[in-house]
Design a protein around this motif. Sequence first.
Motif, PDB file in Angstrom:
ATOM      1  N   GLY A   1       0.821  -1.213   0.000  1.00  0.00           N
ATOM      2  CA  GLY A   1       0.000   0.000   0.000  1.00  0.00           C
ATOM      3  C   GLY A   1       0.852   1.258   0.000  1.00  0.00           C
ATOM      4  O   GLY A   1       0.530   2.240  -0.679  1.00  0.00           O
ATOM      5  N   LEU A   2       1.958   1.226   0.726  1.00  0.00           N
ATOM      6  CA  LEU A   2       2.850   2.386   0.767  1.00  0.00           C
ATOM      7  C   LEU A   2       3.439   2.679  -0.615  1.00  0.00           C
ATOM      8  O   LEU A   2       3.431   3.824  -1.082  1.00  0.00           O
ATOM      9  N   TYR A   3       3.953   1.663  -1.271  1.00  0.00           N
ATOM     10  CA  TYR A   3       4.556   1.888  -2.583  1.00  0.00           C
ATOM     11  C   TYR A   3       3.512   2.285  -3.626  1.00  0.00           C
ATOM     12  O   TYR A   3       3.792   3.094  -4.521  1.00  0.00           O
ATOM     13  N   LEU A   4       2.320   1.759  -3.506  1.00  0.00           N
ATOM     14  CA  LEU A   4       1.251   2.178  -4.420  1.00  0.00           C
ATOM     15  C   LEU A   4       0.895   3.644  -4.190  1.00  0.00           C
ATOM     16  O   LEU A   4       0.625   4.389  -5.149  1.00  0.00           O
TER      17      LEU A   4
ATOM     18  N   ARG B   1       2.986   5.930  -3.246  1.00  0.00           N
ATOM     19  CA  ARG B   1       4.085   6.686  -3.856  1.00  0.00           C
ATOM     20  C   ARG B   1       3.938   6.738  -5.381  1.00  0.00           C
ATOM     21  O   ARG B   1       4.154   7.794  -5.998  1.00  0.00           O
ATOM     22  N   LEU B   2       3.594   5.610  -5.967  1.00  0.00           N
ATOM     23  CA  LEU B   2       3.396   5.584  -7.419  1.00  0.00           C
ATOM     24  C   LEU B   2       2.276   6.529  -7.834  1.00  0.00           C
ATOM     25  O   LEU B   2       2.406   7.279  -8.813  1.00  0.00           O
ATOM     26  N   GLN B   3       1.187   6.499  -7.104  1.00  0.00           N
ATOM     27  CA  GLN B   3       0.041   7.337  -7.455  1.00  0.00           C
ATOM     28  C   GLN B   3       0.339   8.827  -7.294  1.00  0.00           C
ATOM     29  O   GLN B   3      -0.217   9.667  -8.004  1.00  0.00           O
ATOM     30  N   LYS B   4       1.260   9.160  -6.366  1.00  0.00           N
ATOM     31  CA  LYS B   4       1.634  10.549  -6.135  1.00  0.00           C
ATOM     32  C   LYS B   4       2.780  11.002  -7.034  1.00  0.00           C
ATOM     33  O   LYS B   4       3.195  12.168  -6.997  1.00  0.00           O
ATOM     34  N   GLY B   5       3.323  10.069  -7.828  1.00  0.00           N
ATOM     35  CA  GLY B   5       4.442  10.408  -8.689  1.00  0.00           C
ATOM     36  C   GLY B   5       5.749  10.573  -7.945  1.00  0.00           C
ATOM     37  O   GLY B   5       6.669  11.246  -8.428  1.00  0.00           O
ATOM     38  N   MET B   6       5.853   9.973  -6.763  1.00  0.00           N
ATOM     39  CA  MET B   6       7.059  10.079  -5.950  1.00  0.00           C
ATOM     40  C   MET B   6       8.052   8.980  -6.327  1.00  0.00           C
ATOM     41  O   MET B   6       7.673   7.941  -6.882  1.00  0.00           O
ATOM     42  N   LEU B   7       9.308   9.228  -6.048  1.00  0.00           N
ATOM     43  CA  LEU B   7      10.305   8.164  -6.154  1.00  0.00           C
ATOM     44  C   LEU B   7       9.968   7.061  -5.162  1.00  0.00           C
ATOM     45  O   LEU B   7       9.562   7.344  -4.029  1.00  0.00           O
ATOM     46  N   LEU B   8      10.130   5.833  -5.557  1.00  0.00           N
ATOM     47  CA  LEU B   8       9.838   4.725  -4.640  1.00  0.00           C
ATOM     48  C   LEU B   8      10.840   4.683  -3.496  1.00  0.00           C
ATOM     49  O   LEU B   8      10.498   4.318  -2.369  1.00  0.00           O
TER      50      LEU B   8
ATOM     51  N   HIS C   1      -4.138   2.857   3.160  1.00  0.00           N
ATOM     52  CA  HIS C   1      -3.726   3.762   4.234  1.00  0.00           C
ATOM     53  C   HIS C   1      -3.093   4.998   3.590  1.00  0.00           C
ATOM     54  O   HIS C   1      -3.035   5.105   2.354  1.00  0.00           O
ATOM     55  N   ASP C   2      -2.585   5.911   4.400  1.00  0.00           N
ATOM     56  CA  ASP C   2      -1.990   7.143   3.891  1.00  0.00           C
ATOM     57  C   ASP C   2      -0.468   7.173   4.041  1.00  0.00           C
ATOM     58  O   ASP C   2       0.160   8.214   3.810  1.00  0.00           O
ATOM     59  N   TYR C   3       0.127   6.066   4.414  1.00  0.00           N
ATOM     60  CA  TYR C   3       1.577   6.058   4.642  1.00  0.00           C
ATOM     61  C   TYR C   3       2.353   6.235   3.339  1.00  0.00           C
ATOM     62  O   TYR C   3       2.002   5.652   2.303  1.00  0.00           O
TER      63      TYR C   3
ATOM     64  N   ASP D   1      13.651  -0.363  15.299  1.00  0.00           N
ATOM     65  CA  ASP D   1      14.957  -0.444  15.946  1.00  0.00           C
ATOM     66  C   ASP D   1      15.119  -1.667  16.835  1.00  0.00           C
ATOM     67  O   ASP D   1      16.182  -1.892  17.407  1.00  0.00           O
ATOM     68  N   ASP D   2      14.062  -2.495  16.936  1.00  0.00           N
ATOM     69  CA  ASP D   2      14.194  -3.735  17.717  1.00  0.00           C
ATOM     70  C   ASP D   2      14.651  -4.900  16.846  1.00  0.00           C
ATOM     71  O   ASP D   2      14.784  -6.031  17.334  1.00  0.00           O
ATOM     72  N   PHE D   3      14.892  -4.632  15.549  1.00  0.00           N
ATOM     73  CA  PHE D   3      15.350  -5.647  14.591  1.00  0.00           C
ATOM     74  C   PHE D   3      14.403  -6.851  14.517  1.00  0.00           C
ATOM     75  O   PHE D   3      14.826  -7.975  14.299  1.00  0.00           O
ATOM     76  N   SER D   4      13.132  -6.563  14.689  1.00  0.00           N
ATOM     77  CA  SER D   4      12.116  -7.615  14.605  1.00  0.00           C
ATOM     78  C   SER D   4      11.793  -7.970  13.157  1.00  0.00           C
ATOM     79  O   SER D   4      11.151  -8.978  12.888  1.00  0.00           O
ATOM     80  N   GLY D   5      12.242  -7.106  12.246  1.00  0.00           N
ATOM     81  CA  GLY D   5      11.914  -7.312  10.841  1.00  0.00           C
ATOM     82  C   GLY D   5      10.677  -6.550  10.416  1.00  0.00           C
ATOM     83  O   GLY D   5      10.354  -6.512   9.215  1.00  0.00           O
ATOM     84  N   TYR D   6       9.984  -5.955  11.376  1.00  0.00           N
ATOM     85  CA  TYR D   6       8.814  -5.135  11.063  1.00  0.00           C
ATOM     86  C   TYR D   6       9.240  -3.676  10.871  1.00  0.00           C
ATOM     87  O   TYR D   6      10.397  -3.312  11.128  1.00  0.00           O
ATOM     88  N   HIS D   7       8.306  -2.833  10.418  1.00  0.00           N
ATOM     89  CA  HIS D   7       8.613  -1.447  10.087  1.00  0.00           C
ATOM     90  C   HIS D   7       7.722  -0.477  10.858  1.00  0.00           C
ATOM     91  O   HIS D   7       6.590  -0.816  11.238  1.00  0.00           O
ATOM     92  N   ASN D   8       8.258   0.727  11.054  1.00  0.00           N
ATOM     93  CA  ASN D   8       7.455   1.859  11.489  1.00  0.00           C
ATOM     94  C   ASN D   8       7.040   2.634  10.247  1.00  0.00           C
ATOM     95  O   ASN D   8       7.869   2.897   9.366  1.00  0.00           O
ATOM     96  N   PHE D   9       5.779   3.010  10.172  1.00  0.00           N
ATOM     97  CA  PHE D   9       5.256   3.716   9.011  1.00  0.00           C
ATOM     98  C   PHE D   9       4.913   5.156   9.392  1.00  0.00           C
ATOM     99  O   PHE D   9       4.585   5.449  10.554  1.00  0.00           O
ATOM    100  N   ALA D  10       4.986   6.046   8.410  1.00  0.00           N
ATOM    101  CA  ALA D  10       4.704   7.455   8.679  1.00  0.00           C
ATOM    102  C   ALA D  10       4.035   8.093   7.467  1.00  0.00           C
ATOM    103  O   ALA D  10       4.242   7.678   6.324  1.00  0.00           O
ATOM    104  N   THR D  11       3.260   9.150   7.755  1.00  0.00           N
ATOM    105  CA  THR D  11       2.580   9.891   6.681  1.00  0.00           C
ATOM    106  C   THR D  11       3.316  11.178   6.344  1.00  0.00           C
ATOM    107  O   THR D  11       2.979  11.847   5.373  1.00  0.00           O
ATOM    108  N   ASN D  12       4.330  11.544   7.151  1.00  0.00           N
ATOM    109  CA  ASN D  12       5.040  12.809   6.929  1.00  0.00           C
ATOM    110  C   ASN D  12       6.520  12.644   7.226  1.00  0.00           C
ATOM    111  O   ASN D  12       6.933  11.696   7.914  1.00  0.00           O
ATOM    112  N   VAL D  13       7.301  13.600   6.718  1.00  0.00           N
ATOM    113  CA  VAL D  13       8.764  13.521   6.837  1.00  0.00           C
ATOM    114  C   VAL D  13       9.216  13.613   8.292  1.00  0.00           C
ATOM    115  O   VAL D  13      10.140  12.894   8.712  1.00  0.00           O
ATOM    116  N   ALA D  14       8.569  14.470   9.079  1.00  0.00           N
ATOM    117  CA  ALA D  14       8.997  14.668  10.467  1.00  0.00           C
ATOM    118  C   ALA D  14       8.930  13.358  11.261  1.00  0.00           C
ATOM    119  O   ALA D  14       9.888  12.983  11.945  1.00  0.00           O
TER     120      ALA D  14
END
Length: 346
Positions: free
Chosen positions: A233-236, A238-245, A304-306, A313-326
Motif C-alpha cells: 500500500g505504501l509503494y502504491l 508513492r506511485l500514485q503521487k508520482g514520488m520516487l519509490l 492507508h496514507d503512509y 529499531d528492535d530488529f524484529s523485521g517489522y517497520h514503522n510507518f509514517a505519513t510525513n517527513v517529520a
Amino acid sequence: MADYKKKNTVLKVILALIIVLGLTAAWFAYQAFMAPSIASDEDYFYVHSGEDYASVLKRIEDEGIVKNPELFGYAAKLMELPANIKPGRYKLSKDLNNRRFIGNMRGGYQDAVSFRFQNLRLKTDFAGLLGRNFEADSATFLGLLNNPQVAEDYGFNSDNFFSMFIPNTYEIYWNTQPKEIIDRFSKEYDKFWNEDRKAKAAALNLSPKEVSVLASIVKGEALHVDEMPEIAGLYLNRLQKGMLLQADPTVIFANNDFTIRRVLNRHLTIDNPYNTYRFKGLPPGPIMMPSIASIDAVLNYKKHDYIYMCAKDDFSGYHNFATNVADHQINARKFQKALDERNIKK
C-alpha cells in the motif's frame, strides 16, 4: 524281478533329478525375476538421454545397484531391455525386484521430480537449481533464461522474464527437455493470472508484469508475510503521487552487492535504472523472483496514507510507518542509532 527293481530305481533317480532341476530352475527364476535385488542405498537410478544399454549395464554393476549383475543381465535380455531402454529417473528400494526394475526402465515408468523453488534472487540462482534437479545442466538453462528471443516468445523481455516463474511445487520428469520445462512454467503463469487477479491488477492501473515487479520489491522489504499488504500500500501510494519509490532493496540490486546491510549515500548515487532513489516509477524488471504471497499482497494491498517507512529499531523485521517527513525522521534516527550500537556500518 531284478530288472524291474533296477528300472524302478532308475526312474526314481530320473524323477529325483527332474525335481532337483525343476527346483533349481524355479529358484534361479525366482532370484532372477522375483527376489528383492537392489543393493544400493541410493534413492534413484538415472538413465541418461541417448545412453545405450551397455553403458547402463556397466554403471549398474560399477555402482553396485543390484546384488547380482549377472542375474540382472539375464533377466534384462529375456525382457528385451537392451532394445527398449528409456531414459529417466527410476525409484530404487530394497524390496524392488529385477522384473519391476527392468519393467520400469523398459516402459519409462519413472518418478517425477517434485521441484520446488522460492526466495531466488537472480537468474543464475534459478539456473543452478534447475541444473541440480534435472538432466540438463545449469548452463543450458541459463542460456534460455538470458536469451532475449526466448523471453519475447513468451511475451516478456530480458528484464521482466524472471517474473514468469511463479514459485510453487511442480511435478516434472527429470529428463524433460529444458525448453519443455520453460513451457510448463509459462502455462502455470497463465493459470496463475486468472481473471480475478487480472481484474485487480487493472484496477491498480498495472499490468501483471508490473505487479510482479512491485511484488519483488515488497518481498525484498518484508521479512514477514503479514506486513506485505501494508508495504504494498505504501509503494502504491508513492506511485500514485508520482514520488520516487526510494526502495533500499532496489539500490542493493542496482549495486549488485547483496552483502550490503546498511544502505549509505554512496550507494544511492549509482546511475542504474533499478535505483529507485534516482529513477521514478517501477524498475525495468523484478529485483528478485516475486512470491505468490507478495504478488497477492500487491493485488490485495492495505489502504492507508503512509508514504514513508523505516525498519524498527528492535530488529524484529517489522517497520514503522509514517505519513510525513517529520515522523519518518524520528523513526529513521532510532534505527540508525540501533545500527550504530550494533556496529553495523555497511
